[in-house]
Scaffold this motif. Structure first.
Motif, short mmCIF file in Angstrom:
data_model
loop_
_atom_site.label_atom_id
_atom_site.label_comp_id
_atom_site.label_asym_id
_atom_site.label_seq_id
_atom_site.Cartn_x
_atom_site.Cartn_y
_atom_site.Cartn_z
N PRO A 187 0.73 -1.36 -0.10
CA PRO A 187 0.00 -0.36 0.47
C PRO A 187 1.09 1.44 -0.02
CG PRO A 187 -1.02 -0.95 2.00
CD PRO A 187 0.42 -2.20 1.32
N VAL A 188 0.09 2.70 -0.85
CA VAL A 188 0.77 3.96 -0.59
C VAL A 188 0.31 4.82 -0.14
CG1 VAL A 188 1.93 5.52 -1.91
CG2 VAL A 188 2.72 3.35 -2.44
N LEU A 189 -1.43 4.51 -1.10
CA LEU A 189 -2.22 5.08 -0.49
C LEU A 189 -3.68 4.76 0.75
CD1 LEU A 189 -3.46 6.42 -3.95
CD2 LEU A 189 -1.80 7.81 -2.24
N PRO A 190 -3.63 5.51 2.18
CA PRO A 190 -4.54 4.78 2.62
C PRO A 190 -5.74 4.29 1.94
CG PRO A 190 -3.52 6.67 3.23
CD PRO A 190 -3.45 6.63 2.15
N GLY A 191 -6.22 3.06 2.25
CA GLY A 191 -7.18 1.90 2.13
C GLY A 191 -6.70 1.17 0.44
N ALA A 192 -5.52 1.25 0.54
CA ALA A 192 -5.54 0.36 -0.45
C ALA A 192 -5.45 -0.82 -0.74
CB ALA A 192 -3.74 0.68 -1.41
N PRO A 193 -5.75 -1.50 -1.20
CA PRO A 193 -6.53 -3.79 -0.17
C PRO A 193 -4.23 -4.08 -0.88
CG PRO A 193 -6.64 -2.85 -2.97
CD PRO A 193 -5.95 -0.99 -2.07
N ARG A 194 -4.76 -4.85 0.42
CA ARG A 194 -3.30 -6.02 0.19
C ARG A 194 -3.10 -6.25 -0.98
NH1 ARG A 194 -2.44 -10.47 5.52
NH2 ARG A 194 -0.78 -11.19 4.49
N PHE A 195 -1.91 -6.73 -1.54
CA PHE A 195 -1.58 -7.46 -2.91
C PHE A 195 -1.80 -8.69 -2.60
CE2 PHE A 195 1.57 -9.31 -5.90
CZ PHE A 195 1.75 -8.42 -6.55
N ASP A 196 -2.26 -8.82 -3.95
CA ASP A 196 -2.80 -10.67 -4.37
C ASP A 196 -2.43 -10.82 -5.50
OD1 ASP A 196 -4.48 -13.02 -5.13
OD2 ASP A 196 -5.59 -12.20 -3.42
N PHE A 197 -1.52 -11.15 -5.98
CA PHE A 197 -0.64 -11.42 -7.31
C PHE A 197 -2.02 -12.08 -8.07
CE2 PHE A 197 0.57 -13.99 -10.19
CZ PHE A 197 1.83 -13.43 -11.10
N GLY A 198 -3.38 -12.84 -7.59
CA GLY A 198 -3.82 -14.07 -8.28
C GLY A 198 -5.10 -12.69 -8.32
N LYS A 199 -5.41 -11.78 -8.25
CA LYS A 199 -6.43 -10.98 -8.31
C LYS A 199 -6.45 -9.36 -8.31
CE LYS A 199 -9.33 -14.65 -5.69
NZ LYS A 199 -9.94 -15.11 -3.98
N GLN A 200 -4.93 -9.01 -8.72
CA GLN A 200 -4.79 -7.62 -9.33
C GLN A 200 -5.92 -6.66 -10.13
OE1 GLN A 200 -0.66 -7.16 -10.93
NE2 GLN A 200 -0.62 -9.18 -10.78
N THR A 201 -5.46 -5.68 -10.36
CA THR A 201 -6.82 -4.91 -10.95
C THR A 201 -5.99 -3.49 -11.16
OG1 THR A 201 -7.90 -4.16 -8.66
CG2 THR A 201 -9.11 -5.72 -9.33
#
Length: 692
Positions: A135-149
């Motif tokens: 995350p860089v910005l507050p509210g960014a989702p946790r990274f999920d390699f298989g479910k990127q958007t």
């Protein structure tokens, strides 16, 4: 072609760099080394011109030519003699043995290796500060390699971080800026089809490029840096972010497009390689390999326009990432001027997150490795830049205005305009040795050094062109062609250029050029003394009278890189049995002692890339020591050398031939069976200064 497992099967081409994977070449620079170098000018090496005059007309008549550059010789020649005259300096085994290491070099050198981890000097701690997808910005989702958007990536740390810079933001607190140079989609997505990427994959790529700003803070108890999710200052800049075009070429007809008829607003930045932190607290970022993002270069048929595009690397019928499918600005058949709106130095103010970043046209357009600023004695700003291409040039810019000291808002705003008005120069070099002594083998000439004189040739000042046949705006937008016209010296991929804050001398990394000396190509010169130069070298010069605004200088090579056991290497005169092997210098930095730190890209000696330190003066001048190695497949970028820690950007870890997201062959930084992720890492020793 794309294989059934999603891996792009890229053949190893004849000019494929020995220390870099084929997939890195494809995604990073559109296989630049597999194509002819864009510089097809026949400008002769200035040293050859001088030597021919000497041979034909005699030394007295040649003196008039040499006098152009002669004013800068005394300074560097004097310091060279002083360095060599100090105890223990010079050639021969054993010199310097048993003596206390100089400040900044009190560690045991890391041995070359091929490990899938960050290997540091003994006794140092390390941690991953931030990685792709964090995350860089507050509210960014946790990274999920298989479910990127794309929406998630716009709030997360981008891909393939390169330059890293720290702007002070309070006690033990900084605004950290990171370039995201390029994306490697075959490592980002399982089952990736390079011929038919999805719309979402393209948009994720857009947001994986650009720039990140994060607040970082040092824990006083542990010395560890941590990222803070600051709602005001943390920021992502992407391919879709609006930039303001400033300086003398703003509004030029060459920059106007259907989407922007003003020629003053550009969407996005990409191909951002190195950069610099200015004395007024902004960050400079260099747009480098931008040509590979465009398609349909063959659609440009006007001879003049075709030559201009070709000088920057003509795009193919389709781009590597197929961005032209979703955005017509990447299609030269639809809007050729968009091509001219990239290849600039970008200035970002991390203190002003609502302010549009600037593209500074006064600094010229080419494949900028980066830009670094030095304040001259008279207060003018000097900006040094390298054009990272085989047989391209070194530039500097000298501002018309003077630096305003102080931290007031008024002073900062005035300083932020300094890079919009001044003179842009390109460098010419001449060697001082007979041509017969420069045979391309790397053998030192009779005087014991590769050295000589140089001059800065003015290209343009404000709205006045100094190049015959070019208008001022043509010089800015097509700076490479203007530099060709004045006969600038062809270099071996000039990258980072930095001034030493202690001595004032200037250093440039020349990464490599395996084309030097090939049929139809320029051969060895004293400034580029090896044919088939696969290991690169480091250049040092001193401006005349120590004045960085001067137009003459004296130069010499500090390092001719490679295996110290081979005859074609040189380490500032230091005992070659007591140095670390080093190959392909890329980014440069200095510590407070004036030691030069060198990161490498594409090690041609079979080891992982690394970070090295070398004294530039005294008895240990030239003693290269390796401080760390990055994981296998990675490039060493950044770096930041602070008193108490080092930051290194680990770019494209695991990018190995035969690897992909479906077949990962490396797993740094998280280990196990995880995908490799580009990251910024911190190295420190609790309670100790770096290198001490």
């Amino acid at each position: 072609m794309t294989t059934t497992d999603g891996r792009i099967d890229l053949p190893l081409l004849p000019n494929h760099p020995p220390g870099r994977s084929a997939v890195t070449c494809e995604y990073r620079c559109a296989n630049a080394c597999a194509h002819e170098a864009p510089n097809e000018s026949d400008n002769a090496y200035f040293g050859d011109v001088v030597r021919n005059i000497v041979n034909r007309r005699g030394m007295l008549k040649a003196g008039a030519v040499l006098a152009v550059a002669g004013a800068g010789v005394a300074g560097l020649a004097g310091t060279a003699a002083a360095d060599r005259g100090r105890p223990g300096h010079g050639h021969g085994p054993g010199h310097g043995h048993g003596q206390k290491p100089p400040k900044g070099l009190d560690f045991t050198a890391v041995a070359p290796n091929r490990e899938d981890r960050l290997v540091t000097a003994e006794g140092y701690q390390q941690n991953v500060l931030i990685r792709w997808g964090d995350p860089v910005l507050p509210g960014a989702p946790r990274f999920d390699f298989g479910k990127q958007t794309a929406a998630a990536q716009a709030k997360q740390f981008g891909y393939n971080n390169d330059f890293c810079g720290l702007v002070p933001f309070g006690r033990d607190k900084w605004l950290m800026g990171s370039n995201h140079e390029y994306t490697t989609e075959s490592f980002m997505f399982s089952g990736y089809d390079a011929a038919n990427p999805t719309d979402e994959q393209i948009k994720i790529g857009w947001n994986g490029h650009g720039f990140s700003v994060v607040v970082v803070e040092r824990e006083r108890r542990t010395g560890k840096l941590v990222v803070r999710l600051d709602r005001r200052y943390n920021r992502r800049i992407t391919v879709q972010t609006e930039f303001q075009v400033t300086g003398p070429a703003a509004g030029s007809a060459y920059l106007k497009t259907k989407a922007d008829p003003t020629g003053r607003k550009v969407l996005g930045t990409f191909g951002n390689c190195a950069g610099g932190v200015t004395p007024w607290g902004t960050i400079l970022s260099g747009e480098e390999n931008f040509n590979g993002y465009f398609a349909n270069g063959q659609a440009v048929t006007d001879p003049t326009e075709k030559a201009r595009v070709a000088r920057y690397g003509t795009p193919g019928a389709t781009s590597t990432r197929k961005w032209e499918r979703l955005d017509p600005r990447f299609d030269l058949a639809k809007d050729p001027n968009e091509f001219n709106r990239h290849g600039w130095i970008v200035e970002i103010d991390p203190h002003e997150p609502d302010e549009a970043p600037r593209k500074r046209t006064a600094l010229g357009r080419f494949k900028h490795e980066g830009a670094t600023v030095h304040i001259a004695r008279d207060g003018r700003v000097v900006c040094y830049m390298g054009d990272d291409e085989r047989f391209d040039y070194i530039y500097k810019f000298v501002s018309s205005g003077r630096f305003h000291r102080g931290e007031s808002r008024k002073a900062r705003e005035a300083n932020k305009k300094l890079l919009d008005d001044g003179t842009l120069y390109v460098a010419k070099f001449t060697g001082d040795s007979p041509a017969a002594e420069i045979d391309g083998s790397g053998k030192l000439p009779a005087d014991g050094e590769f050295d000589g004189r140089g001059e800065w040739i003015p290209l343009v000042t404000g709205n006045k062109s100094h190049v015959e046949g070019f208008t001022a705006e043509e010089v800015y937008v097509f700076a490479r062609l203007a530099a060709d016209k004045v006969g600038a010296t062809k270099m071996d991929r000039p990258e980072d250029v930095e001034a030493n804050p202690v001595t004032g001398r200037v250093y440039a990394a020349l990464t490599n050029n395996t084309d030097r000396g090939k049929a139809g190509k320029e051969g060895a010169t004293e400034i580029n003394p090896r044919v088939g130069n696969k290991n690169g070298h480091v250049l040092e010069w001193e401006e005349s009278r120590g004045d960085h605004t001067a137009t003459t200088f004296a130069w010499r090579l500090l390092l001719v890189c490679g295996d110290p056991a081979t005859a074609d290497t040189y380490f500032g005169g230091y005992d070659k049995t007591q140095v670390s092997p080093i190959s392909c210098p890329d980014n440069l930095a200095f510590d407070k002692f004036g030691n030069l730190w060198v990161s490498t890209d594409g090690n041609a000696l079979g080891s992982n890339d690394g970070l090295f330190v070398v004294p530039t003066t005294g008895r240990n001048r030239g003693q290269v020591k390796q401080f760390l190695t990055v994981p296998i497949g990675a490039e060493t970028c950044g770096p930041v050398i602070a008193d108490n820690f080092v930051l290194v950007s680990v770019q494209h870890p695991g990018e190995l031939d035969g690897a992909s997201a479906d077949n990962p062959l490396a797993h740094w930084p998280d280990g196990g069976n995880t995908q490799p992720r580009p990251s910024v890492a911190q190295v420190w020793k609790q309670g100790r200064e770096v290198g001490c």
